[in-house]
Design an enzyme around this catalytic site. Structure first.
Site, short mmCIF file in Angstrom:
data_model
loop_
_atom_site.label_atom_id
_atom_site.label_comp_id
_atom_site.label_asym_id
_atom_site.label_seq_id
_atom_site.Cartn_x
_atom_site.Cartn_y
_atom_site.Cartn_z
N LYS A 1 42.60 30.60 42.81
CA LYS A 1 41.47 30.96 43.39
C LYS A 1 40.60 31.51 42.15
CE LYS A 1 43.06 31.85 47.96
NZ LYS A 1 43.55 33.00 48.85
N GLN B 1 44.78 39.11 49.42
CA GLN B 1 45.65 38.03 49.17
C GLN B 1 46.91 38.66 50.29
OE1 GLN B 1 45.31 34.96 48.53
NE2 GLN B 1 47.40 34.05 49.35
N ASP C 1 37.12 35.85 53.55
CA ASP C 1 38.32 35.15 54.38
C ASP C 1 38.11 35.02 55.82
OD1 ASP C 1 40.54 34.49 52.87
OD2 ASP C 1 41.23 36.38 52.50
#
Ligand code: GUN
Length: 286
Positions: free
Chosen positions: A55, A99, A122
């Site tokens: 990412k 994460q 997200d």
């Protein structure tokens, strides 16, 4: 011989990333700073380390500034809370990604609830989930959004389609069902209590598999002509990456199928970048 057309997520993701690069450059020119994404990794899970690294590299390549926060396994809950709150308040941070999974002892729901919904790239905050459920999507979970974009790019019409989602997680299965409904599909969601998974898959003109178990969806269950999206990324004992669908057999029957790797994985990262520029633009322009 495989009959299905292979959905090339890597190629489509490259196109999405090229679009993002242009938009990020425009944002930078207009605002004197690049769109910014904070990527928070807690602990030392090796799979998470790979995803986070990818990412961050993808941000660099797209002209998005990534801010790295690598926090220890045993971080106190209060310290993580303080970190997220600081990122909510940081003007140069447009997107916040924590994460998952978090190490034992930390409550992912509590942390997700804390992220400013305007920076929730997200799409995991209940506010963004709620907007998607109400057919007014804002920041959309990256993997389901990536499935929809990939289908669109290949001209796979979703309206009226009978779709079965295998897996009901907050990250993929549930928002996938909401995305498919938004796109006009008739959606069935299967989970650990589903009585007859085979018959639910056999009826489906579109299948999304997101359970994290190799071979969970048998190739012989795939309806001839179906579109198959495999979200699973599983490592075999031999070290190979495989999805949740029994690929070789499924590819004989399906009209379209995503490979693993090179299918949905690259799309997830591309949509994260796209969400970050969306968030930056919305924060700048209201
Ligand atoms: N873990 C697995 N998938 C994801 C994702 O899309 N976002 C985050 N933050 N964590 C994940």
């Amino acid at each position: 011989m495989s009959k299905a057309a292979i959905l090339d997520g890597k190629a489509v993701a490259a196109r999405v990333r090229a679009e993002v690069r242009v938009r990020a450059a425009g944002f930078t020119a207009a605002h004197g700073r690049a769109p910014g994404l904070a990527v928070v990794k807690v602990g030392s899970d090796p799979a998470s380390a790979v995803y986070v690294r990818n990412k961050r590299l993808a941000c660099d390549e797209a002209g998005i500034e990534s801010f790295a926060f690598d926090l220890p396994d045993h971080i106190a809950r209060a310290a993580l809370v303080a970190q997220v709150k600081a990122l909510n308040d940081a003007p140069e941070v447009d997107g916040i990604l924590v994460q998952l999974p978090l190490p034992n002892g930390l409550d992912a729901n509590e942390i997700m609830d804390l992220v400013d919904p305007a920076k929730d790239v997200d799409g995991f905050h209940p506010y963004n989930t709620g907007l998607l459920a109400q057919k007014r999507p804002r920041l959309r979970p990256c993997t389901p959004f990536g499935v929809i974009r990939l289908a669109q790019e290949y001209g796979i019409g979703l309206t009226g389609l009978r779709a079965t989602v295998v897996g009901a997680s907050n990250i993929v299965g549930r928002p996938m069902a909401l995305e498919l409904m938004l796109a006009g599909a008739t959606v069935t969601v299967c989970h650990t209590r589903t009585r007859d998974l085979q018959s639910e898959v056999e009826r489906a003109e579109l299948v999304v598999a997101a359970v994290g178990k190799p071979g969970m969806v048998r190739g012989a269950w795939i309806r001839p002509g179906a579109a198959v999206f495999d979200v699973g990324i599983n490592r075999t004992e031999a070290g190979r990456l495989v999805g949740d669908v029994e690929y070789a057999v499924a590819a004989e029957r399906a009209a379209w199928i995503t490979p693993v790797p090179g299918g949905i994985g690259p799309m997830t990262i591309a949509m994260l970048l796209s969400n970050t520029v969306d968030a930056a633009e919305r924060r700048a322009h209201g």
